[in-house]
Design an enzyme around this catalytic site. Sequence first.
Site, PDB file in Angstrom:
ATOM      1  N   HIS A  46       0.879  -1.185   0.260  1.00 53.67           N
ATOM      2  CA  HIS A  46       0.053   0.173   0.166  1.00 53.67           C
ATOM      3  C   HIS A  46       0.951   1.264  -0.054  1.00 53.67           C
ATOM      4  O   HIS A  46       1.832   1.120   0.245  1.00 53.67           O
ATOM      5  CB  HIS A  46      -0.766   0.003   1.383  1.00 53.67           C
ATOM      6  CG  HIS A  46      -0.148   0.238   2.570  1.00 53.67           C
ATOM      7  ND1 HIS A  46       0.491  -1.050   3.047  1.00 53.67           N
ATOM      8  CD2 HIS A  46       0.200   1.357   3.295  1.00 53.67           C
ATOM      9  CE1 HIS A  46       1.289  -0.323   4.206  1.00 53.67           C
ATOM     10  NE2 HIS A  46       0.939   0.885   4.240  1.00 53.67           N
ATOM     11  N   ASP A  48       0.854   5.054   1.811  1.00 57.70           N
ATOM     12  CA  ASP A  48       0.003   5.692   3.070  1.00 57.70           C
ATOM     13  C   ASP A  48      -1.151   6.641   2.742  1.00 57.70           C
ATOM     14  O   ASP A  48      -0.405   7.588   1.718  1.00 57.70           O
ATOM     15  CB  ASP A  48       0.968   6.003   4.170  1.00 57.70           C
ATOM     16  CG  ASP A  48       1.715   5.100   4.874  1.00 57.70           C
ATOM     17  OD1 ASP A  48       1.133   3.719   4.790  1.00 57.70           O
ATOM     18  OD2 ASP A  48       2.926   5.194   5.401  1.00 57.70           O
ATOM     19  N   HIS A 103       4.793   0.255  -0.136  1.00 53.03           N
ATOM     20  CA  HIS A 103       5.446  -0.618   0.700  1.00 53.03           C
ATOM     21  C   HIS A 103       4.696  -1.626   1.363  1.00 53.03           C
ATOM     22  O   HIS A 103       3.589  -1.629   1.508  1.00 53.03           O
ATOM     23  CB  HIS A 103       6.026   0.056   1.822  1.00 53.03           C
ATOM     24  CG  HIS A 103       5.101   1.114   2.654  1.00 53.03           C
ATOM     25  ND1 HIS A 103       4.646   2.230   2.053  1.00 53.03           N
ATOM     26  CD2 HIS A 103       4.565   1.107   3.827  1.00 53.03           C
ATOM     27  CE1 HIS A 103       3.619   2.871   2.752  1.00 53.03           C
ATOM     28  NE2 HIS A 103       3.734   2.074   4.123  1.00 53.03           N
ATOM     29  N   ARG A 113       7.563  -9.508  15.293  1.00 59.24           N
ATOM     30  CA  ARG A 113       8.103  -7.967  15.168  1.00 59.24           C
ATOM     31  C   ARG A 113       6.979  -7.061  15.495  1.00 59.24           C
ATOM     32  O   ARG A 113       5.956  -7.158  15.451  1.00 59.24           O
ATOM     33  CB  ARG A 113       8.248  -7.908  13.358  1.00 59.24           C
ATOM     34  CG  ARG A 113       8.772  -6.752  13.042  1.00 59.24           C
ATOM     35  CD  ARG A 113       8.916  -6.715  11.398  1.00 59.24           C
ATOM     36  NE  ARG A 113       9.495  -5.331  11.040  1.00 59.24           N
ATOM     37  CZ  ARG A 113       8.624  -4.435  10.600  1.00 59.24           C
ATOM     38  NH1 ARG A 113       7.388  -4.728  10.359  1.00 59.24           N
ATOM     39  NH2 ARG A 113       8.831  -3.028  10.216  1.00 59.24           N
TER      40      ARG A 113
END
Length: 188
Positions: A46, A48, A103, A113
């Site tokens: 996507h 942002d 990204h 994570r």
Amino acid sequence: MELLAIGLGVDRMLYREFFEDAVSIMRTNLYPTCQEPNRSHGTGPHCDPNALTILHQDLVGGLDLFVDNKWHKVRPIPGALVINIGDVFANALSNGIYRSCLHRAVVNSHKERRSLVFFMCPRADKLVKPAKELVRTSEGAQESFWISHGQICLNSLKTITELMKLLSKTSPTGSFLLIIPIPNPPNN
Ligand SMILES: O=C(O)CCC(=O)C(=O)O
Ligand SMILES: [Fe+2]
């Protein structure tokens, strides 16, 4: 914000003042380990949709950027922040001069994570428009557009609702990946 303004050659205080009453969002992401990481998404690909994103990732690694038709790892550097230009800044405020970056976050099979993300958004009723210096008026050049940030969000929501309706009918597994671009500016 001042550095972005200097980079674009506009009044250095312009964006700092524009975002003084920003309505921003802070989000924590937790990506658990996954037995089949290649068949899963942490956060799917996507751009942002907000103006600017400031991201802190732990040292596990998992953030990828899509550049030159390939995914590249963003190697975690202790104490470093990742700054991402979002669609509001790219498409509207900088009039397409800056680009938002595709990204994703991938998962792995051995370590969970975490990331902490600050999404900077203009106040919802704020008129989002490029500085006059960034509007080229010669023939064929990109025209500027004025739209409130709230309207951008509403347009995205309508797009999401329509897509969800469509995809839930067509996806045999009932699952799908959603990439939501900000709508193109009108021609006038
Ligand atoms: O967790 C990450 O590294 C990326 C998260 C992200 O892209 C987002 O929350 O918009
Ligand atoms: Fe993101």
